[in-house]
Design an enzyme around this catalytic site. Structure first.
Site, PDB file in Angstrom:
ATOM      1  N   SER A  39      -5.886   4.648 -10.095  1.00  0.00           N
ATOM      2  CA  SER A  39      -5.156   5.485 -10.609  1.00  0.00           C
ATOM      3  C   SER A  39      -3.767   5.345 -11.405  1.00  0.00           C
ATOM      4  O   SER A  39      -3.272   4.183 -10.758  1.00  0.00           O
ATOM      5  CB  SER A  39      -4.805   6.460  -9.523  1.00  0.00           C
ATOM      6  OG  SER A  39      -3.694   7.496  -9.879  1.00  0.00           O
ATOM      7  N   ASN A  87       6.235  -0.891 -12.071  1.00  0.00           N
ATOM      8  CA  ASN A  87       6.261   0.197 -12.784  1.00  0.00           C
ATOM      9  C   ASN A  87       7.198   1.153 -12.118  1.00  0.00           C
ATOM     10  O   ASN A  87       7.204   1.258 -10.897  1.00  0.00           O
ATOM     11  CB  ASN A  87       4.960   0.719 -13.027  1.00  0.00           C
ATOM     12  CG  ASN A  87       4.449   1.636 -11.966  1.00  0.00           C
ATOM     13  OD1 ASN A  87       4.821   2.697 -12.027  1.00  0.00           O
ATOM     14  ND2 ASN A  87       3.672   1.229 -11.052  1.00  0.00           N
ATOM     15  N   LEU A  91       4.992   9.237 -11.917  1.00  0.00           N
ATOM     16  CA  LEU A  91       3.951  10.485 -11.946  1.00  0.00           C
ATOM     17  C   LEU A  91       3.941  11.562 -13.292  1.00  0.00           C
ATOM     18  O   LEU A  91       3.614  12.554 -12.988  1.00  0.00           O
ATOM     19  CB  LEU A  91       3.886  11.403 -10.768  1.00  0.00           C
ATOM     20  CG  LEU A  91       3.487  10.458  -9.230  1.00  0.00           C
ATOM     21  CD1 LEU A  91       3.469  11.539  -8.267  1.00  0.00           C
ATOM     22  CD2 LEU A  91       2.013  10.130  -9.208  1.00  0.00           C
ATOM     23  N   CYS A 148       3.196   7.021  -3.554  1.00  0.00           N
ATOM     24  CA  CYS A 148       3.851   6.587  -4.502  1.00  0.00           C
ATOM     25  C   CYS A 148       5.314   6.449  -4.434  1.00  0.00           C
ATOM     26  O   CYS A 148       6.113   6.960  -3.768  1.00  0.00           O
ATOM     27  CB  CYS A 148       3.715   7.815  -5.478  1.00  0.00           C
ATOM     28  SG  CYS A 148       4.537   7.453  -6.975  1.00  0.00           S
ATOM     29  N   LYS A 183      -5.248   7.182   0.081  1.00  0.00           N
ATOM     30  CA  LYS A 183      -4.573   6.095  -0.396  1.00  0.00           C
ATOM     31  C   LYS A 183      -3.266   5.759   0.508  1.00  0.00           C
ATOM     32  O   LYS A 183      -2.274   6.351   0.247  1.00  0.00           O
ATOM     33  CB  LYS A 183      -4.198   5.979  -1.833  1.00  0.00           C
ATOM     34  CG  LYS A 183      -3.814   4.906  -2.302  1.00  0.00           C
ATOM     35  CD  LYS A 183      -4.227   4.940  -3.909  1.00  0.00           C
ATOM     36  CE  LYS A 183      -3.593   3.394  -4.765  1.00  0.00           C
ATOM     37  NZ  LYS A 183      -3.436   3.803  -6.287  1.00  0.00           N
ATOM     38  N   GLY A 235      -0.551  -6.135  -9.546  1.00  0.00           N
ATOM     39  CA  GLY A 235      -0.830  -7.491 -10.080  1.00  0.00           C
ATOM     40  C   GLY A 235      -1.080  -8.405  -8.912  1.00  0.00           C
ATOM     41  O   GLY A 235      -0.918  -8.242  -7.681  1.00  0.00           O
ATOM     42  N   GLY A 262      -4.029  -6.449  -6.924  1.00  0.00           N
ATOM     43  CA  GLY A 262      -3.996  -7.898  -7.580  1.00  0.00           C
ATOM     44  C   GLY A 262      -5.395  -8.516  -8.027  1.00  0.00           C
ATOM     45  O   GLY A 262      -5.393  -9.507  -8.318  1.00  0.00           O
ATOM     46  N   THR A 284      -3.700  -3.133 -13.006  1.00  0.00           N
ATOM     47  CA  THR A 284      -2.929  -3.700 -13.819  1.00  0.00           C
ATOM     48  C   THR A 284      -3.879  -4.838 -14.564  1.00  0.00           C
ATOM     49  O   THR A 284      -3.594  -5.073 -15.677  1.00  0.00           O
ATOM     50  CB  THR A 284      -1.923  -4.798 -12.849  1.00  0.00           C
ATOM     51  OG1 THR A 284      -1.171  -3.775 -12.134  1.00  0.00           O
ATOM     52  CG2 THR A 284      -0.895  -5.494 -13.587  1.00  0.00           C
TER      53      THR A 284
HETATM   54  C1  LIG Z   1       1.528   1.880 -14.537  1.00  0.00           C
HETATM   55  C2  LIG Z   1       1.035   2.303 -13.092  1.00  0.00           C
HETATM   56  C3  LIG Z   1       0.603   3.698 -12.682  1.00  0.00           C
HETATM   57  C4  LIG Z   1       0.464   4.007 -11.383  1.00  0.00           C
HETATM   58  N1  LIG Z   1       0.109   5.270 -11.094  1.00  0.00           N
HETATM   59  C5  LIG Z   1      -0.362   5.464  -9.934  1.00  0.00           C
HETATM   60  C6  LIG Z   1      -0.559   6.906  -9.691  1.00  0.00           C
HETATM   61  O1  LIG Z   1      -0.381   7.507 -10.330  1.00  0.00           O
HETATM   62  N2  LIG Z   1      -1.202   7.144  -8.616  1.00  0.00           N
HETATM   63  C7  LIG Z   1      -1.610   6.100  -7.591  1.00  0.00           C
HETATM   64  O2  LIG Z   1      -2.068   6.585  -6.510  1.00  0.00           O
HETATM   65  N3  LIG Z   1      -1.265   4.861  -7.978  1.00  0.00           N
HETATM   66  C8  LIG Z   1      -0.868   4.575  -9.007  1.00  0.00           C
HETATM   67  N4  LIG Z   1      -0.621   3.092  -9.550  1.00  0.00           N
HETATM   68  C9  LIG Z   1      -1.180   2.165  -8.312  1.00  0.00           C
HETATM   69  C10 LIG Z   1      -2.534   1.564  -8.632  1.00  0.00           C
HETATM   70  O3  LIG Z   1      -3.243   2.667  -8.657  1.00  0.00           O
HETATM   71  C11 LIG Z   1      -2.631   0.444  -7.949  1.00  0.00           C
HETATM   72  O4  LIG Z   1      -2.746   1.051  -6.483  1.00  0.00           O
HETATM   73  C12 LIG Z   1      -1.870  -0.681  -7.782  1.00  0.00           C
HETATM   74  O5  LIG Z   1      -1.400  -0.865  -9.166  1.00  0.00           O
HETATM   75  C13 LIG Z   1      -2.158  -2.046  -7.274  1.00  0.00           C
HETATM   76  O6  LIG Z   1      -3.372  -2.354  -7.968  1.00  0.00           O
HETATM   77  P1  LIG Z   1      -3.219  -3.429  -9.198  1.00  0.00           P
HETATM   78  O7  LIG Z   1      -2.491  -4.781  -8.486  1.00  0.00           O
HETATM   79  O8  LIG Z   1      -4.696  -3.859  -9.338  1.00  0.00           O
HETATM   80  O9  LIG Z   1      -2.692  -2.874 -10.137  1.00  0.00           O
HETATM   81  C14 LIG Z   1      -0.118   2.674 -10.889  1.00  0.00           C
HETATM   82  C15 LIG Z   1       0.013   1.600 -10.955  1.00  0.00           C
HETATM   83  C16 LIG Z   1       0.535   1.061 -12.216  1.00  0.00           C
HETATM   84  C17 LIG Z   1       0.680  -0.152 -12.647  1.00  0.00           C
END
Ligand SMILES: Cc1cc2nc3c(=O)[nH]c(=O)nc-3n(C[C@H](O)[C@H](O)[C@H](O)COP(=O)(O)O)c2cc1C
Length: 322
Positions: A39, A87, A91, A148, A183, A235, A262, A284
């Site tokens: 998301s 970030n 929302l 969040c 989540k 990340g 990550g 990411t």
């Molecule tokens: C730019 C950005 C916006 C995000 N927006 C949401 C969101 O609206 N709802 C949510 O549950 N997680 C949100 N996340 C979290 C991601 O879904 C994920 O849980 C988190 O980035 C860890 O995964 P990653 O390291 O692969 O990015 C956001 C992450 C990023 C980087």
């Protein structure tokens, strides 16, 4: 090697990549493979359809959706750090009514299941969201975002306390028939009681984890970054934390787990599955390369073929026996 991808890339029929995220649920949540767009990092899916083959993903989770549209936090909202991204989007989204009117009918035509991530500032907002999304065609499941870190009220407060997690999970379950993924936040001292509370109140699956709260400081500019004053770290920097939390929750709770944090490569996916994840969300890494998820699906297929494993589900939780 051809420089384009053909459908011959699809897994050979003897290999099973399919995973089930809501086994006891009447409609279920069956994914053709365990790779899900996280998301907030993949918009509403349609934005990516011209640069990558979104229909081959296991599922897409859309941007966090609130009752009313939100403009989000002031800029800058994205800050790069040594091995992660901060970030504080806050929302920003189009609101549930436009989502139902404009996005769901498009998703209803897609092969890839779309999961709607919902976020609120109060129990009432979560209840209203769940009710508005009841029976909407094109939505495969809900993902309850109680994690969040980038909004001033609500959200993460629910995910910090087992009693509030239980209340919001039960309230959403009572108002919406879809499979429910809860989540969770890593910004807690012990995630296990929170995971247990969500599971007890009917969560079909758990997603671990959202971002870790952090900040950066611009010394010459005398500024806190992001402009909100703090942000969520994602990340590679958070992978070991997320992996440990998946492992700990898998020991304690008998629900499918979606690992997140990550993940950038097939090796990362294998580690999360060994820790107990049945599927993974990738966020990411798609910013760096929008084809990351498609490449990982292909690499997973190759890995299974090479290892003589017919069913990917055999990989789930193996590290608990080592
Ligand atoms: C730019 C950005 C916006 C995000 N927006 C949401 C969101 O609206 N709802 C949510 O549950 N997680 C949100 N996340 C979290 C991601 O879904 C994920 O849980 C988190 O980035 C860890 O995964 P990653 O390291 O692969 O990015 C956001 C992450 C990023 C980087």
């Amino acid at each position: 090697m051809p420089d384009f991808v053909l459908d011959t890339d699809l897994p050979p029929s003897h290999l099973k990549l399919m995973v089930q995220l809501a086994p006891g649920h009447p409609t279920g949540l069956n994914l053709s493979n365990p790779v899900i767009a996280a998301s907030g990092t993949f918009g509403y899916g349609d934005e990516y359809s011209e640069i990558t083959d979104i229909q081959r993903l296991g599922a897409i989770v859309c941007k966090g959706t609130t009752l009313n549209p939100r403009q989000g936090n002031p800029q800058p909202r994205l800050v790069e750090t040594a091995s992660g991204l901060l970030n504080s989007i806050g929302l920003e989204n189009i609101g549930v009514d436009r989502l139902v009117r404009e996005k769901a009918p498009v998703w209803a035509e897609w092969k890839v299941p779309v999961i709607v991530n919902i976020a609120g500032e109060s129990l009432k907002e979560y209840k209203d969201l769940a009710a508005k999304l009841r029976g909407v065609k094109g939505i495969a499941a809900l993902e309850l975002n109680i994690s969040c870190p980038n909004i001033k009220a609500g959200g993460i407060e629910f995910g910090r306390r087992p009693d509030l997690t239980a209340r919001v999970t039960a309230a959403v379950k009572a108002r919406n028939e879809l499979p429910l993924i809860v989540k969770l936040s890593p910004n807690v001292s012990d995630i296990v009681p929170i995971a247990r509370a969500a599971a007890r109140e009917g969560a079909d699956a758990l997603c671990l984890v959202n971002t870790l709260k952090g900040m950066a400081i611009d010394i010459p500019g005398k500024k806190k970054l992001p402009a909100f004053g703090s942000g969520g770290l994602s990340g590679p920097a958070i992978k070991p934390v997320a992996l440990y939390m998946v492992y700990a929750v898998a020991e304690a709770v008998d629900k499918p787990i979606v690992g997140c944090g990550g993940i950038e490569s097939v090796q990362d996916v294998l580690e999360f599955m060994a820790a107990g994840a049945r599927a993974v969300e990738i966020g990411t890494a798609s910013f760096t390369n929008p084809s990351t998820m498609i490449n990982i699906i292909k690499d997973l297929t190759d890995y299974l073929s090479r290892s003589g494993i017919n069913d990917i589900n055999q990989l789930v939780g193996t590290a608990h026996r080592w």
